[in-house]
Design a protein around this motif. Structure first.
Motif, PDB file in Angstrom:
ATOM      1  N   TRP A   1       0.833  -1.190   0.000  1.00  0.00           N
ATOM      2  CA  TRP A   1       0.000   0.000   0.000  1.00  0.00           C
ATOM      3  C   TRP A   1       0.874   1.249   0.000  1.00  0.00           C
ATOM      4  O   TRP A   1       1.887   1.314   0.696  1.00  0.00           O
ATOM      5  N   THR A   2       0.512   2.237  -0.797  1.00  0.00           N
ATOM      6  CA  THR A   2       1.228   3.509  -0.804  1.00  0.00           C
ATOM      7  C   THR A   2       0.248   4.622  -0.492  1.00  0.00           C
ATOM      8  O   THR A   2      -0.932   4.549  -0.847  1.00  0.00           O
ATOM      9  N   ASP A   3       0.733   5.656   0.145  1.00  0.00           N
ATOM     10  CA  ASP A   3      -0.086   6.796   0.509  1.00  0.00           C
ATOM     11  C   ASP A   3      -0.077   7.781  -0.662  1.00  0.00           C
ATOM     12  O   ASP A   3       0.989   8.269  -1.049  1.00  0.00           O
ATOM     13  N   PRO A   4      -1.235   8.097  -1.235  1.00  0.00           N
ATOM     14  CA  PRO A   4      -1.269   8.985  -2.394  1.00  0.00           C
ATOM     15  C   PRO A   4      -0.778  10.398  -2.072  1.00  0.00           C
ATOM     16  O   PRO A   4      -0.199  11.060  -2.929  1.00  0.00           O
ATOM     17  N   ILE A   5      -0.945  10.857  -0.840  1.00  0.00           N
ATOM     18  CA  ILE A   5      -0.473  12.187  -0.474  1.00  0.00           C
ATOM     19  C   ILE A   5       1.054  12.199  -0.444  1.00  0.00           C
ATOM     20  O   ILE A   5       1.698  13.121  -0.963  1.00  0.00           O
ATOM     21  N   VAL A   6       1.644  11.181   0.135  1.00  0.00           N
ATOM     22  CA  VAL A   6       3.101  11.082   0.175  1.00  0.00           C
ATOM     23  C   VAL A   6       3.647  10.956  -1.248  1.00  0.00           C
ATOM     24  O   VAL A   6       4.644  11.601  -1.595  1.00  0.00           O
ATOM     25  N   ASP A   7       2.998  10.170  -2.071  1.00  0.00           N
ATOM     26  CA  ASP A   7       3.424  10.036  -3.468  1.00  0.00           C
ATOM     27  C   ASP A   7       3.389  11.386  -4.184  1.00  0.00           C
ATOM     28  O   ASP A   7       4.299  11.717  -4.953  1.00  0.00           O
TER      29      ASP A   7
ATOM     30  N   LEU B   1       3.630  14.390  -2.787  1.00  0.00           N
ATOM     31  CA  LEU B   1       4.711  15.225  -2.246  1.00  0.00           C
ATOM     32  C   LEU B   1       6.053  14.844  -2.863  1.00  0.00           C
ATOM     33  O   LEU B   1       6.857  15.711  -3.220  1.00  0.00           O
ATOM     34  N   HIS B   2       6.298  13.552  -3.013  1.00  0.00           N
ATOM     35  CA  HIS B   2       7.548  13.100  -3.640  1.00  0.00           C
ATOM     36  C   HIS B   2       7.629  13.570  -5.088  1.00  0.00           C
ATOM     37  O   HIS B   2       8.699  14.001  -5.552  1.00  0.00           O
ATOM     38  N   ARG B   3       6.515  13.503  -5.799  1.00  0.00           N
ATOM     39  CA  ARG B   3       6.486  13.941  -7.193  1.00  0.00           C
ATOM     40  C   ARG B   3       6.777  15.437  -7.283  1.00  0.00           C
ATOM     41  O   ARG B   3       7.602  15.879  -8.102  1.00  0.00           O
ATOM     42  N   ILE B   4       6.128  16.234  -6.421  1.00  0.00           N
ATOM     43  CA  ILE B   4       6.331  17.689  -6.434  1.00  0.00           C
ATOM     44  C   ILE B   4       7.776  18.029  -6.091  1.00  0.00           C
ATOM     45  O   ILE B   4       8.405  18.878  -6.741  1.00  0.00           O
ATOM     46  N   ARG B   5       8.335  17.355  -5.095  1.00  0.00           N
ATOM     47  CA  ARG B   5       9.721  17.607  -4.693  1.00  0.00           C
ATOM     48  C   ARG B   5      10.675  17.270  -5.845  1.00  0.00           C
ATOM     49  O   ARG B   5      11.616  18.010  -6.131  1.00  0.00           O
ATOM     50  N   GLU B   6      10.424  16.153  -6.504  1.00  0.00           N
ATOM     51  CA  GLU B   6      11.269  15.739  -7.627  1.00  0.00           C
ATOM     52  C   GLU B   6      11.187  16.741  -8.777  1.00  0.00           C
ATOM     53  O   GLU B   6      12.208  17.107  -9.377  1.00  0.00           O
ATOM     54  N   GLU B   7       9.986  17.219  -9.105  1.00  0.00           N
ATOM     55  CA  GLU B   7       9.815  18.190 -10.182  1.00  0.00           C
ATOM     56  C   GLU B   7      10.517  19.505  -9.835  1.00  0.00           C
ATOM     57  O   GLU B   7      11.158  20.120 -10.695  1.00  0.00           O
ATOM     58  N   HIS B   8      10.388  19.937  -8.587  1.00  0.00           N
ATOM     59  CA  HIS B   8      11.038  21.179  -8.158  1.00  0.00           C
ATOM     60  C   HIS B   8      12.552  21.048  -8.273  1.00  0.00           C
ATOM     61  O   HIS B   8      13.227  21.932  -8.806  1.00  0.00           O
TER      62      HIS B   8
END
Length: 66
Positions: free
Chosen positions: A2-8, A10-17
């Motif tokens: 199971w993965t948390d969609p909110i954490v996912d 945040l990781h995506r936004i951090r990576e894009e930034h």
């Protein structure tokens, strides 16, 4: 697993930034500080932390071998 969609997200936004700034840590920090300074909302500083002080104890010389 199971993965948390909110954490996912945040990781995506951090990576894009980071990618926009070529993963330069100094530039990332500078950009985040700029965004924070320009933020229109109120700034709330956390209260100062009290450092825990431990009582000083004398070494137990009786238990050390002579």
């Amino acid at each position: 697993m199971w993965t948390d969609p909110i954490v996912d997200e945040l990781h995506r936004i951090r990576e894009e930034h980071a990618a926009r700034i070529n993963f330069d840590l100094d530039a990332i920090v500078a950009d985040l500080r700029r965004v924070e300074a320009e933020w229109p909302g109120p700034k709330i500083a956390p209260p100062p932390r009290q450092l825990e002080t431990r009582p000083q104890t004398e070494p137990d010389h009786a238990s050390t071998p002579h």
